[in-house]
Design an enzyme around this catalytic site. Sequence first.
Site, PDB file in Angstrom:
ATOM      1  N   THR A 428      -3.633  -6.908 -11.124  1.00 23.60           N
ATOM      2  CA  THR A 428      -3.107  -7.663  -9.999  1.00 23.60           C
ATOM      3  C   THR A 428      -4.252  -8.415  -9.337  1.00 23.60           C
ATOM      4  OG1 THR A 428      -1.518  -5.910  -9.664  1.00 23.60           O
ATOM      5  CG2 THR A 428      -1.712  -7.463  -7.906  1.00 23.60           C
ATOM      6  N   SER A 492       4.089  -1.497  -4.735  1.00 22.11           N
ATOM      7  CA  SER A 492       3.141  -0.973  -3.744  1.00 22.11           C
ATOM      8  C   SER A 492       2.378  -2.090  -3.061  1.00 22.11           C
ATOM      9  CB  SER A 492       2.130  -0.054  -4.428  1.00 22.11           C
ATOM     10  OG  SER A 492       2.783   1.004  -5.044  1.00 22.11           O
TER      11      SER A 492
END
Length: 618
Positions: A428, A492
């Site tokens: 990410t 998340s």
Amino acid sequence: MTHACRRIVATGAALLTGLAGIAVIPPPAQAAPAQTEARAQGKVRYNTKTATSIGYGGAVTSVDPEASKIGIQVLRRGGNAVDAAVATAAALGVTEPYSSGIGGGGYFLHYDARTRKIGTIDGRETAPRTMPRNAFIDPRTGKPYNFTPQLVTSGVSVGTPGTLATWQKALRRWGTGSLAKVLRPATRLARRGFVVDKTFNQQTADNADRFANFPATRKLFLPGGKPPAVGSVFRNRDLAATYRLIGRRGTKVFYRGKLGRQIARTAQHPQKRRHPSLPIPAGHLTRRDLARYTAKVQAPTHVRYRGLDVFGPAPSSSGGSTVGEALNILERFDLRSMSDTDALHHYLEAGALAFADRGEYVGDPAFVKVPLAALLSDKYAAERACEIQPMHAATKPEDPGNVADYDGTCRATPAPARTKPDTENINTTNLTVTDRRGNIVEYTLTIEQTGGSGITVPHRGFLLNNELTDFTTEYDAADPNRIQPGKRPRSSIAPTVVLRNGAPFLALGSPGGATIITTVLQLLFDRVDRGMTIQQAIAAPRASPRNAADVSSEPAFIAKYGTALEAYGHSFARAGDAFTSASEIGAATAIEFGPGGRLTAVSEPVRRGGGSALVVRK
Ligand code: GLU
């Protein structure tokens, strides 16, 4: 690894020397001193890195110097924070193709300086309408696929990508430039190339075995069958052409046109080599799924923390609710009057409690009822805080609280325990942008695993995500994160903006799977409660309390605090997994807003090879 020269942009003649798209360009003999601007060296421009920049008029921080530079140029030419954020994100699709790109999704948080309102876009990848609940069960064995590398390398884990829809929606609502315009600098970067650094080389090497299963991925990312060498120029002409096509035809070519057809076909029938080394289960993504995709505009989560207003993304991400709940729990304690070790003990316990609730209660609100008000309420947090003993770590996993029955007092309110393992990789990517008017974008985007599904859309230059592995692998009707067709897997991701007295104080975010939540929480705790500067907070060693028996932590954290915290009953495990060679947690970016418009833009000094924080005016 020299931080000063991670990525190097090559131009013109330097590239002409290349064979099959690769030209070897020696990096500078020694690390250049940290500086913001690229310096010309013959035909090659070396973009150096700056972990922190202080200045005025706007700022961009990301993990990559080319991407941050492109964002700053957009700001200097009069673009606003949203224009710059999308341009930066598109550039990260070039230089960070294993962490982000139009094959993935993310969460975009925007602060509007004029209205002082915060809006978010949930651009999460979505399960296909025909995804069966047993999608992750291997029909040959009746058991779940092994997670890494089997399940993560599959068509079945590919969700409908949301990134492009997010960019379009953000630009239309809050931007000033067209999608075509903001894609241009990244298109040029993809065509021209960047010089491979150790991080890119290592990420490719970590993925080489699974990439080799897919001819299109192998051709693009393993030229000559090997990871691109450090110092070679990596160009992605396919991606440049894809960006140009999208610029000309708009997002409909992706969601309703020929690109979409190709994406669906690739997820359903990944082109593989003759004897693949992995099972590579086929996916369910259809053109209809792409045509029906929407990036959702949502209200942010909000908690007050020691007089600050903290905003994050609402479910389908658990980022805002879990960070918010942990802060509310911590607020019950006078951390500043404690010893450092006592304060850290409280951080570890609050993180575990909030994670217990995340697992029990948070999923896609379009499919499950998420008790968000309870999770973010001070009364609920007061009750959860009762579980924290001053000198004694509770046995993990902790049970979740009872959101149906709480009154803020300390009493027994049993609720069922459920703990599921989280994946944890440094994947990410995250960026933080502000413009001269004070608009802010905090944006975390991903293709999930580093390298995503490993499946490149042939001739299009980007990898498809494997975000659906964020669903709980085995179906359980009581689990809010169970697989359901059309649902968004729980994320998340936690882009966070903090206001003080109604004005921007901090914007920050991080990659890292479930560790994103604890990284954001620890950054706030370190900055607000432990008296660190934001630079110190970003550099500080991390521990990621996620309600497991051992707290996954960076080696430096264990070395510094392990013995003292073990005396409380905590135990620690080195962060990381078998798949990646790193044991880092997060690669955060942040901007702090000081008096008189002063900006402190910060990126990682070391993790993931270090990032690049730039300001418009020093
Ligand atoms: N899949 C992760 C999430 O949404 C993001 C990717 C990562 O950093 O692992 O929580």
